[in-house]
Scaffold this motif. Structure first.
Motif, short mmCIF file in Angstrom:
data_model
loop_
_atom_site.label_atom_id
_atom_site.label_comp_id
_atom_site.label_asym_id
_atom_site.label_seq_id
_atom_site.Cartn_x
_atom_site.Cartn_y
_atom_site.Cartn_z
N TRP A 36 0.85 -1.20 0.00
CA TRP A 36 0.00 0.00 0.00
C TRP A 36 0.88 1.25 0.00
O TRP A 36 1.65 1.49 0.94
N TRP B 195 -7.06 8.14 0.92
CA TRP B 195 -7.79 6.90 1.24
C TRP B 195 -7.42 6.39 2.63
O TRP B 195 -8.21 5.68 3.25
N GLY C 144 -10.13 5.69 5.23
CA GLY C 144 -10.04 4.34 5.78
C GLY C 144 -9.94 4.33 7.29
O GLY C 144 -10.18 3.29 7.92
N SER D 185 -9.70 0.46 1.54
CA SER D 185 -8.77 1.14 2.47
C SER D 185 -9.21 0.96 3.92
O SER D 185 -8.37 0.84 4.82
#
Length: 967
Positions: free
Chosen positions: A501, A574, A578, A611
């Protein structure tokens, strides 16, 4: 006719419907009045107070961006959420809806930069926290606008206390989540190819990218073999690519041991450049002929080339002699296919994920062979080549070539690389290809894949408990309910295949990656430093990180300020969204963690669902949700994507202005929202028509209930027809509750609309109008019908309240003027005795016979032999014993709305009316005998039997006497 009869106005003696509930809804005017009423009475607080102590049901709101007016996608999304929260609230839960907004990141920063450019202002000359304040103010302004627009849709929630990612507490929590990940060893600084927007100067996540067709340069390039096979030295491996500008970044060639390869010799050439007769080239057998045709060459196949032989080869770079004098190994790669190209893949580890993975998988072996595994940084953040691209970088003649300019237009890099390949005699062929290519969804400009240092979260690092982030996420997906079920496989496939990520963005507006790192990328893990950071963020927001003296303030005197560098990248937006479950679900006492459900568009499998899953699994080991509901996208009536340029956009503001929010909500409720939906003028009109019928059903019930005294009737005393209607309510109660549980709103809406139109308006109400209007006050039939209609009203209006909050509120207050709101009610509890399958089975048979009678009556009306069904007295021939038994004891004339009827056993005459779908029933038409009752209009033989009321039937005369009329 006596004097008494002449003076009676019979219409005044009927229990006709009376209501102020208008037939014309006037929703565009009425709905804002109701919104204002709810705000004045503080309906939200009353809902919370009424639900205190109940089990919580929490739908966590996925945050929209605060950067413009809402569009039809927002309306669809918020209406679905509102229906869910309202339906659970009205079924015994504390279902609190807290709206939220995503405030950081490029969508808002881009708007401020656009304003700067329009004024000729340079963003880089503005102090960063001044710029951030403008972003914050911009977001705050749009939150106010969108809040009002959502409330106008009928959305009920805590709009006075929403969550926003730019709230100081939220920014502190987001930073705190990052520090948790850093502490657990999941955060690292690495160099990988990422999608990079030259226009926006930042890395992009997959969720920030959309794909559009472009036409690209495409080239076939020769890599001369220099080592590994005496027989192949002098031959060339040929690769194919649609990104000629990546050739300076090439470090290897990938092949596949699953593909059959061959050595080919050119026998004739008809081209301006490229191979000449006698040259030998290696291709995948399946693709050779097509490639030679592209280059206008004739050829012959010389022999097989095995994968073992390929694995030992080393080629020269096609630009060797221009600063690319290194070995180019051949690597066996699973990603290589013979679907297109040459069967060999140009491998530039700085410009593609698969290239990077193939290179890194064999990095150690390559180093052992004396081949440097270092990945070059050939392209800078501005799209220009760097000095790692000899011959094309800043020191090259003519200056640095550029892949893409600031406006997203193609630069000169492709052409300069192609010319260099021609000069080196290593261009096999060139062409153009139309294909799908990633673009930034904000700037709508193409992106490039570029190797650059970024901050990542490991997907596959062991976390001390035998799990990895990937395994945790996959396990969490298995434990999550998906609606529709296909969403599970979609999210699973994304998690299974996603790379590490990428968290960092090279922008200014957002929560910073609030860590200190040394030259090697090691992160400082000091609880005291972290505490100072989070305390400052809580009090001052993330601006504290960018304030003057921040480094000294946070590091204090315990660490060498020269060793530790303050990371100035901001977090991927995100990561912000998230993390919303932390500062919303965990930190608000009126909510709970995990959420019962997340609901968003299907694109959020790669966005917010994704996310949130990763962030929560990284810090808590499980998903922050128990269920994921997905909706599709709204297209125009032709199924085409809405766009301003096409002029096919349907704005929710326009629909509400012209028709009302409840029309928009009814459309949402009657669509298959799991898939893409369509919306346009014709579809809106269809919903207006459906709404009008439903509203008229409610209006008729209100008018009829104006005569209701609130009398309770024992179930055992009810006529069978009323028991049938209550049985249907018991069945619908199950449909409604199960539908709301499974988020199948169309199923509920369809069932209630059909019930209202078919079973009530066209059947039950039609049959009972005579008794309701004309029967005496003491009539059990009339009183029973009023009792059942009251139950119908309560059920239908409360069941519909989550879907049509404005109309049901208006109807409820019309029926119960002293009530506060229908939305403070619960769905009615249906007594078990109402469920009567035996009654339903019997009446199914009665209705079959009735269908034949009504069919016969329709013929008589069409042929103008009768005007009203009350002029008829049909003879019904029934040859089926079961149907005959069902009719026994029934007032079948009332059921068929005729003045009289005869039911006889037998087949009936040959010319009698019949319906093919109902066997053994025939109808012989006859006209009713007697006189027309002046009050009820039925034709009976007992009109005038009561001398005091000589022009009405005996039933009506008795009713008039009980009413005291003419006495």
């Amino acid at each position: 006719m006596n004097d008494t009869a002449e003076k009676i106005d019979y219409s005044a003696t009927l229990y006709l419907p009376q209501t102020d509930f208008p037939m014309r809804a006037g929703l565009p005017q009425k709905e804002p009045e109701l919104v204002k009423r709810w705000q004045q009475m503080d309906l939200y607080k009353k809902l919370r107070a009424s639900a205190a102590g109940r089990e919580k049901f929490v739908l966590h709101d996925g945050p929209p961006y605060a950067n413009g007016n809402i569009h039809i996608g927002h309306a669809l999304n918020k209406i679905l959420k509102d229906v869910i929260t309202r339906s659970f609230q009205m079924r015994g839960y504390d279902s609190n809806y807290v709206p939220g907004w995503d405030c950081h990141g490029l969508p808002i920063e881009w708007k401020i930069e656009e304003a700067y450019r329009a004024k000729g202002k340079n963003k880089d000359e503005v102090p960063i926290n001044e710029f951030r304040k403008e972003c914050r103010d911009f977001a705050a302004g749009w939150i106010k606008v969108q809040s009002e627009e959502f409330k106008r849709l009928g959305i009920e929630g805590d709009f006075d206390n929403p969550y926003t990612t730019m709230n100081f507490h939220a920014e502190a929590r987001i930073a705190g989540e990052l520090l948790k990940i850093a502490k657990s060893g999941q955060l690292y600084r690495g160099s990988k190819p990422v999608m990079w927007s030259v226009v926006e100067r930042t890395a992009l996540a997959e969720a920030e990218v959309e794909y559009h067709d472009v036409e690209s340069d495409t080239i076939w390039v020769k890599f001369p073999v220099v080592e590994g096979s005496a027989e192949l030295e002098g031959a060339s491996i040929v690769i194919w690519t649609t990104t000629p500008w990546t050739i300076p970044g090439n470090r290897a060639i990938s092949f596949s041991s699953r593909i059959q390869y061959g050595l080919y010799e050119v026998t004739a050439a008809a081209n301006d450049f490229g191979p000449q007769p006698g040259e030998k080239l290696v291709f995948a057998d399946k693709l050779a002929a097509e490639c030679f045709a592209k280059a206008k060459l004739e050829f012959k196949r010389v022999r097989d080339v095995s994968s073992d032989e390929l694995g030992n080869l080393v080629s020269a770079h096609p630009l060797a002699g221009l600063g690319y004098d290194f070995k180019v190994p051949l690597l066996d790669g699973d990603h290589v296919t013979d679907d297109a190209g040459t069967g060999f893949v140009h491998t530039a580890p700085g410009h593609g994920r698969e290239d990077f993975d193939a290179w890194m998988a064999q990095a150690r072996q390559l180093e052992a062979l004396g081949i440097s595994a270092k990945i070059p940084f050939t392209v800078g953040d501005d799209g220009f080549y760097t000095e790692d691209a000899p011959g094309f970088g800043p020191s090259a003649e003519g200056g640095a070539a550029r892949v893409m300019d600031d406006n997203g237009k193609k630069g000169d890099a492709n052409e300069r690389v192609i010319k260099a390949l021609i000069a080196a005699n290593n261009l096999f062929a060139r062409g153009r290809l139309k294909h799908s290519y990633p673009h930034s969804w904000r700037s709508k400009k193409p992106v490039i894949f570029r190797n650059t240092p970024q901050w990542f979260v490991y997907m596959d690092k062991e976390l001390g408990d035998g799990t990895t982030l990937r395994s945790r996420a996959l396990s969490a997906i298995d434990d999550t309910r998906f609606v529709p079920a296909g969403g599970q496989n979609r999210l699973r496939a994304m998690i299974e295949n996603r790379p590490d990520w990428v968290l960092s963005r090279q922008r200014a507006w957002g929560v910073p990656i609030a860590v200190f790192a040394d030259d090697k990328g090691e992160v400082l893990l000091d609880e005291a430093v972290n505490a100072r950071i989070l305390d400052a963020f809580e009090a001052e927001g993330a601006d504290a990180w960018f304030a003057e003296g921040a480094k000294e303030r946070f590091l204090g005197n315990d660490h060498d300020h020269a060793k530790w560098h303050q990371v100035m990248d901001i977090l991927d937006v995100w990561f912000d969204s998230g993390s919303t479950h932390t500062f919303t679900l965990e930190d608000r006492p009126d909510l709970k963690w995990p959420a019962d459900v997340y609901l968003e568009g299907s694109d959020q499998h790669r966005g917010w669902f994704h996310s949130s899953l990763l962030e929560s699994c990284a810090t808590r080991g499980r998903a922050p949700y128990n269920a994921v509901v997905t909706h599709g996208f709204t297209m125009d009536e032709k199924g085409e994507k809405m766009s301003k340029s096409k002029g096919n956009v349907v704005a929710p503001q326009d629909v509400m202005k012209d028709a009302g929010a409840d029309i928009l909500r009814l459309w949402v409720m009657t669509t298959d929202y799991w898939d893409d939906q369509r919306l346009g003028k014709a579809i809106i009109q269809t919903n207006v028509d459906a709404y009008r019928k439903l509203r008229n059903t409610i209006r008729w019930m209100l008018g009829t209930l104006a005569h209701d005294k609130g009398e309770e009737i024992a179930y055992a005393d009810l006529p069978e027809l009323e028991k049938l209607v209550l049985h249907r309510l018991s069945e619908l109660d199950k449909v409604v509750r199960e539908g709301y549980d499974s988020f199948e709103f169309k199923k509920i809406a369809r069932a209630l609309v059909d019930f209202s139109n078919v079973e009530l308006s066209a059947f039950y109400f039609d049959i009972r109008k005579d008794a309701l209007y004309c029967d005496a006050p003491s009539s059990l039939k009339r009183r029973s019908a009023l009792y059942v209609i009251a139950k119908l009203f309560d059920c239908l209006v409360t069941w519909l309240a989550p879907m049509l909050p404005f109309t049901t509120e208006e109807a409820w207050l019309s029926r119960h003027p002293g009530a506060e709101s229908v939305h403070l009610e619960q769905f009615p509890t249906i007594p078990a005795e109402w469920h009567s399958p035996a009654v339903d089975t019997k009446w199914e048979k009665i209705r079959k016979v009735r269908t034949v009678v009504t069919g016969a009556l329709e013929v008589e009306r069409r042929e103008k032999r009768i005007g009203s069904s009350l002029e008829a007295a049909p003879v019904v021939h029934v040859a089926d014993p079961e149907l005959m038994a069902a009719l026994e004891g029934q007032d079948f004339a009332e059921i068929c709305i005729t003045s009289a009827i005869s039911v006889v056993a037998g087949e009936g005459p040959a010319d009698a009316f019949r319906l093919g779908e109902v066997q053994k029933v025939a109808v012989e038409q006859k006209l009713a005998e007697g006189q027309k009752c002046a009050r009820s209009w039925r034709i009976t033989t007992d009109v005038g039997s009561d001398p005091q009321y000589p022009d009405v039937s005996a039933r009506d005369a008795a009713a008039l006497r009980e009413l005291g009329v003419g006495v």
